[in-house]
Write a protein that holds these residues in place. Structure first.
Motif, PDB file in Angstrom:
ATOM      1  N   THR B 129     -14.353   0.977  -4.905  1.00  0.00           N
ATOM      2  CA  THR B 129     -13.911   0.496  -3.672  1.00  0.00           C
ATOM      3  C   THR B 129     -12.826  -0.642  -3.943  1.00  0.00           C
ATOM      4  O   THR B 129     -11.594  -0.679  -3.293  1.00  0.00           O
ATOM      5  N   PHE B 130     -13.198  -1.454  -4.998  1.00  0.00           N
ATOM      6  CA  PHE B 130     -12.251  -2.544  -5.548  1.00  0.00           C
ATOM      7  C   PHE B 130     -10.953  -1.928  -5.821  1.00  0.00           C
ATOM      8  O   PHE B 130      -9.726  -2.250  -5.689  1.00  0.00           O
ATOM      9  N   ILE B 131     -11.132  -0.749  -6.871  1.00  0.00           N
ATOM     10  CA  ILE B 131      -9.747  -0.254  -7.557  1.00  0.00           C
ATOM     11  C   ILE B 131      -8.738   0.434  -6.513  1.00  0.00           C
ATOM     12  O   ILE B 131      -7.563   0.305  -6.284  1.00  0.00           O
ATOM     13  N   GLY B 132      -9.736   1.217  -5.455  1.00  0.00           N
ATOM     14  CA  GLY B 132      -8.794   1.699  -4.196  1.00  0.00           C
ATOM     15  C   GLY B 132      -8.264   0.587  -3.323  1.00  0.00           C
ATOM     16  O   GLY B 132      -7.004   0.724  -3.027  1.00  0.00           O
ATOM     17  N   LEU B 133      -8.698  -0.432  -3.083  1.00  0.00           N
ATOM     18  CA  LEU B 133      -8.072  -1.700  -2.419  1.00  0.00           C
ATOM     19  C   LEU B 133      -7.086  -2.093  -3.161  1.00  0.00           C
ATOM     20  O   LEU B 133      -6.073  -2.219  -2.486  1.00  0.00           O
ATOM     21  N   GLU B 134      -7.072  -2.342  -4.664  1.00  0.00           N
ATOM     22  CA  GLU B 134      -6.069  -2.850  -5.274  1.00  0.00           C
ATOM     23  C   GLU B 134      -4.841  -2.000  -5.362  1.00  0.00           C
ATOM     24  O   GLU B 134      -3.812  -2.153  -5.231  1.00  0.00           O
ATOM     25  N   LEU B 135      -5.321  -0.624  -5.422  1.00  0.00           N
ATOM     26  CA  LEU B 135      -4.172   0.416  -5.480  1.00  0.00           C
ATOM     27  C   LEU B 135      -3.424   0.367  -4.353  1.00  0.00           C
ATOM     28  O   LEU B 135      -1.833   0.450  -4.337  1.00  0.00           O
ATOM     29  N   MET B 136      -4.036   0.284  -2.893  1.00  0.00           N
ATOM     30  CA  MET B 136      -3.305   0.444  -1.938  1.00  0.00           C
ATOM     31  C   MET B 136      -2.638  -0.818  -1.778  1.00  0.00           C
ATOM     32  O   MET B 136      -1.436  -0.888  -1.386  1.00  0.00           O
ATOM     33  N   SER B 137      -3.102  -2.074  -1.971  1.00  0.00           N
ATOM     34  CA  SER B 137      -2.437  -3.135  -1.931  1.00  0.00           C
ATOM     35  C   SER B 137      -1.112  -3.596  -2.746  1.00  0.00           C
ATOM     36  O   SER B 137      -0.219  -3.704  -2.124  1.00  0.00           O
ATOM     37  N   VAL B 138      -1.316  -3.146  -3.850  1.00  0.00           N
ATOM     38  CA  VAL B 138      -0.104  -3.449  -4.815  1.00  0.00           C
ATOM     39  C   VAL B 138       0.871  -2.470  -4.317  1.00  0.00           C
ATOM     40  O   VAL B 138       2.099  -2.666  -4.317  1.00  0.00           O
ATOM     41  N   SER B 139       0.728  -1.011  -4.172  1.00  0.00           N
ATOM     42  CA  SER B 139       1.747  -0.237  -3.717  1.00  0.00           C
ATOM     43  C   SER B 139       2.359  -0.899  -2.429  1.00  0.00           C
ATOM     44  O   SER B 139       3.513  -1.048  -2.067  1.00  0.00           O
ATOM     45  N   LEU B 140       1.482  -1.215  -1.420  1.00  0.00           N
ATOM     46  CA  LEU B 140       1.938  -2.042  -0.180  1.00  0.00           C
ATOM     47  C   LEU B 140       2.809  -3.450  -0.335  1.00  0.00           C
ATOM     48  O   LEU B 140       3.676  -3.625   0.365  1.00  0.00           O
ATOM     49  N   TYR B 141       2.474  -4.326  -1.412  1.00  0.00           N
ATOM     50  CA  TYR B 141       3.186  -5.274  -1.935  1.00  0.00           C
ATOM     51  C   TYR B 141       4.440  -4.854  -1.996  1.00  0.00           C
ATOM     52  O   TYR B 141       5.825  -5.509  -1.610  1.00  0.00           O
ATOM     53  N   ALA B 142       4.494  -3.996  -2.994  1.00  0.00           N
ATOM     54  CA  ALA B 142       6.057  -3.489  -3.305  1.00  0.00           C
ATOM     55  C   ALA B 142       6.626  -2.843  -1.992  1.00  0.00           C
ATOM     56  O   ALA B 142       8.169  -3.002  -1.830  1.00  0.00           O
ATOM     57  N   LEU B 143       6.134  -2.116  -1.427  1.00  0.00           N
ATOM     58  CA  LEU B 143       6.807  -1.408  -0.245  1.00  0.00           C
ATOM     59  C   LEU B 143       7.347  -2.462   0.981  1.00  0.00           C
ATOM     60  O   LEU B 143       8.326  -2.365   1.335  1.00  0.00           O
ATOM     61  N   ALA B 144       6.602  -3.582   1.064  1.00  0.00           N
ATOM     62  CA  ALA B 144       6.842  -4.677   1.917  1.00  0.00           C
ATOM     63  C   ALA B 144       7.941  -5.393   1.559  1.00  0.00           C
ATOM     64  O   ALA B 144       9.046  -5.637   2.110  1.00  0.00           O
ATOM     65  N   GLY B 145       8.356  -5.381   0.244  1.00  0.00           N
ATOM     66  CA  GLY B 145       9.496  -6.052  -0.243  1.00  0.00           C
ATOM     67  C   GLY B 145      10.551  -4.984  -0.773  1.00  0.00           C
ATOM     68  O   GLY B 145      11.652  -5.255  -1.703  1.00  0.00           O
ATOM     69  N   PHE B 146      10.518  -3.764  -0.075  1.00  0.00           N
ATOM     70  CA  PHE B 146      11.464  -2.782  -0.644  1.00  0.00           C
ATOM     71  C   PHE B 146      12.733  -2.931  -0.506  1.00  0.00           C
ATOM     72  O   PHE B 146      13.656  -2.801  -1.247  1.00  0.00           O
ATOM     73  N   SER B 147      13.339  -3.515   0.476  1.00  0.00           N
ATOM     74  CA  SER B 147      14.556  -3.902   0.873  1.00  0.00           C
ATOM     75  C   SER B 147      14.738  -5.095   0.213  1.00  0.00           C
ATOM     76  O   SER B 147      14.621  -6.414   1.046  1.00  0.00           O
ATOM     77  N   ARG B 148      15.296  -5.394  -0.978  1.00  0.00           N
ATOM     78  CA  ARG B 148      14.968  -6.618  -1.732  1.00  0.00           C
ATOM     79  C   ARG B 148      16.199  -7.565  -1.694  1.00  0.00           C
ATOM     80  O   ARG B 148      16.076  -8.827  -2.190  1.00  0.00           O
ATOM     81  N   ARG B 149      17.160  -7.124  -0.953  1.00  0.00           N
ATOM     82  CA  ARG B 149      18.246  -7.928  -0.603  1.00  0.00           C
ATOM     83  C   ARG B 149      18.185  -8.577   0.772  1.00  0.00           C
ATOM     84  O   ARG B 149      18.969  -9.749   0.784  1.00  0.00           O
ATOM     85  N   VAL B 150      17.264  -8.255   1.545  1.00  0.00           N
ATOM     86  CA  VAL B 150      17.210  -8.854   2.821  1.00  0.00           C
ATOM     87  C   VAL B 150      16.002 -10.093   2.615  1.00  0.00           C
ATOM     88  O   VAL B 150      14.647  -9.887   2.049  1.00  0.00           O
ATOM     89  N   ALA B 151      16.374 -11.322   3.072  1.00  0.00           N
ATOM     90  CA  ALA B 151      15.419 -12.365   2.847  1.00  0.00           C
ATOM     91  C   ALA B 151      14.229 -12.284   3.590  1.00  0.00           C
ATOM     92  O   ALA B 151      13.137 -12.785   3.120  1.00  0.00           O
TER      93      ALA B 151
END
Lengths: 87, 474
Positions: B129-151
């Motif tokens: 459960t924990f590994i799944g949670l982190e895999l999901m979250s870490v991917s989503l952190y990266a996706l949330a900041g995907f447009s990295r030039r936008v403040a």
């Protein structure tokens, strides 16, 4: 140690220090696991610690990348100055 | 060896999506010139994985020595996440080109997050459960900041990351305490002697910390502070994926851990859950009224919807589990559609998602305005649409268990929500604007929107199809 981490996250204003406090929380979790593992005499807790360490490393990589991207745009890592989004 | 092969086949949707995401990143690394290979491979691969999930549906049990759930619940939730990822990817193709982020990694991250979600919702060991949670979250952190030039996106990613990692800390500490109490991290083992642990303070504190972690992930009040900021700042389709897939997987795991394993009839825990539900419904619906940005409004609405689903978790039992799953299915279709239309209205600078931009949309893009209307009515819960039956089943289950007062709060707050959802509809259909530019829409994106609307209608008109499928689930 967990409490120290939580208090740190809530009171410090520097993104890097907050992140270090989160790591502190994770380390306290590791200690708890190892302590329970030796107390209960079963190895499942120690195995869990390895997973926590691996995940913490992955999280650190993504997290620091985000902080660097932010710093390049805004020249600050102080979360009080990061306030474009408000309700 | 043979056992390993059987187990891998039994978790085919998870294994298949891992392979798919690796293929996508390899194509991205090896190709010479820009070509949309990743997009087509992802879409076809997801379709194949949905077929695999349906195929593994009858194999109910666990794989890898009680580590992962197979078939039944796991297959159903896998289908939900894969559909969510598939519609997100189809709607994203045009969108990420428009905002200048057409990189193949985007699809890889979405697929990796999907793997995380499936693992999160299928893990029968807290390690998984924990590994799944982190895999999901870490991917989503990266996706949330995907447009990295936008403040705005940087800020959203930072907030999401810090609060998400903070929540993981609570989640882990909860697991550590439960391990200390029970001597095992396996939910099946814990479930065997659950009656003996339930009254123990150490176990209750552990379960409480675990609940804090979950509440962060589903965005329930008072752990909701990140939701509006992150949904507004992230690229729109990423917000869509977070509000549907990530939320659905957190709820599925919550069902598995809290309703199926811990099975709390403990009064204090149910009171905590009820408070979370009521606070989410009130804060979500009331603050949403004050929003002028539609993305932010939908973020508050998603907090409110988390509140409705928490009613089901509070009530507990099989009827509410089915109710919450049904709600998740209807919510995934509806919200993906609504965010999809926002992503088409939005301009290249990731601006233009205010209510004003929806004024007179019907006269510029009739089809899309009608679809948006369907999604808004489904979010309100108007009868022939999916949203209505989602609410209906949860409320019925809650009344059966004696939570009539929670149901009353739910109905009253739904009434409040009519105001802000209908405001969008009124703006689109009954007002005209000077704006004459017609937002560019992509054909494949429109098809995905039609699929969502079709899903909303089918689930709403024939809820028995979905319920039959869930029939022998538990």
């Amino acid at each position: 140690m967990f409490i120290t981490g939580v208090v740190g996250v809530l009171t410090r204003r520097n993104a890097i220090i907050i992140f270090m406090c989160i790591e502190l929380m994770l380390n306290s979790v590791n200690l708890t696991f190892v302590a329970f593992s030796s107390y209960l005499g079963n190895e499942a807790g120690q195995m869990f610690v390895f997973f926590v360490m691996a995940v913490a490393a992955a999280e650190a990589a993504v997290g620091l990348a985000i902080v660097i991207a932010l710093f390049r745009n805004r020249q600050t890592v102080n979360i009080n100055e990061v306030n474009v989004l408000k309700w | 060896m043979n056992q390993l092969l059987t187990d891998t086949l039994n978790i085919a949707p998870i294994a298949g999506t891992i392979v798919l995401s690796l293929i996508v990143i390899m194509i991205n690394a090896l190709k010479k010139k820009p070509f949309q290979a990743e997009y087509w491979v992802s879409v076809l691969g997801i379709a194949a994985n949905i077929a695999l999930a349906v195929w593994t549906f009858p194999v109910r049990g666990t794989a890898f020595e009680g580590m992962v759930l197979t078939g039944g619940f796991a297959s159903l939730t896998s289908v939900i996440f894969l559909v969510s990822a598939g519609i997100t990817i189809i709607l994203s193709r045009d969108y990420i080109e428009k905002i200048g982020l057409a990189h193949g990694e985007f699809y890889h991250l979405i697929l990796m997050a999907t793997v995380g979600m499936m693992t999160f919702a299928a893990g029968t060991d807290l390690v998984v459960t924990f590994i799944g949670l982190e895999l999901m979250s870490v991917s989503l952190y990266a996706l949330a900041g995907f447009s990295r030039r936008v403040a705005k996106a940087n800020e959203a990613a930072l907030k999401y990351f810090l609060l998400g990692a903070f929540a993981s800390g609570f989640f882990l500490y909860g697991i550590a305490l439960i391990y200390g109490m029970t001597g095992s991290t396996n939910l099946l083992v814990i479930a065997q002697n659950i009656a003996a642990y339930k009254a123990e303070p150490l176990f209750l504190v552990g379960a409480g910390l675990l609940l804090v972690g979950f509440a962060f992930k589903v965005g329930a009040v008072p752990f909701h502070m990140w939701v509006p900021d992150v949904y507004e700042g992230s690229p729109t389709m990423v917000s869509a994926f977070m509000s549907t897939g990530a939320k659905a997987s957190a709820f599925a795991a919550l069902l598995l851990v809290f309703t199926a394993t811990f099975d709390f009839d403990h009064a204090s825990m149910n009171t905590v859950l009820a408070i979370l539900a009521v606070a989410s419904m009130l804060v979500g619906n009331i603050v949403a009224i004050a929003q002028s940005n539609v993305k932010r409004m939908l973020a508050y609405s998603s907090i409110a919807h988390a509140g409705y689903m928490l009613i089901g978790i509070t009530a507990g039992g099989e009827v509410s589990m089915a109710g919450v799953l049904f709600y998740l299915i209807s919510y995934v279709f509806t919200n993906l559609g609504a965010f999809g239309i926002i992503s088409m209205i939005e301009n290249a600078e990731q601006q233009g998602t205010d209510l004003e931009n929806f004024r007179g949309l019907y006269y510029r893009r009739p089809l899309h305005a009608v679809l948006m209307g369907v999604f808004m009515f489904s979010l309100i819960g108007i009868p022939p649409l999916a949203g209505f039956f989602g609410k209906y089943y949860i409320f019925i289950a809650a009344i059966e268990k004696g939570y009539t007062w929670l149901t009353i709060v739910g109905v009253v707050t739904s009434m409040i929500s009519v105001y802000y959802y209908l405001r969008v509809v009124v703006l689109m259909f009954f007002q005209t604007s000077e704006e004459t530019t017609r937002p560019a829409v992509a054909i494949d994106g429109t098809v995905a929107l039609l699929i969502s609307a079709f899903g909303v209608l089918i689930v709403g008109l024939f809820p028995s199809i979905v319920l039959d499928w869930m029939g022998g689930l538990f």
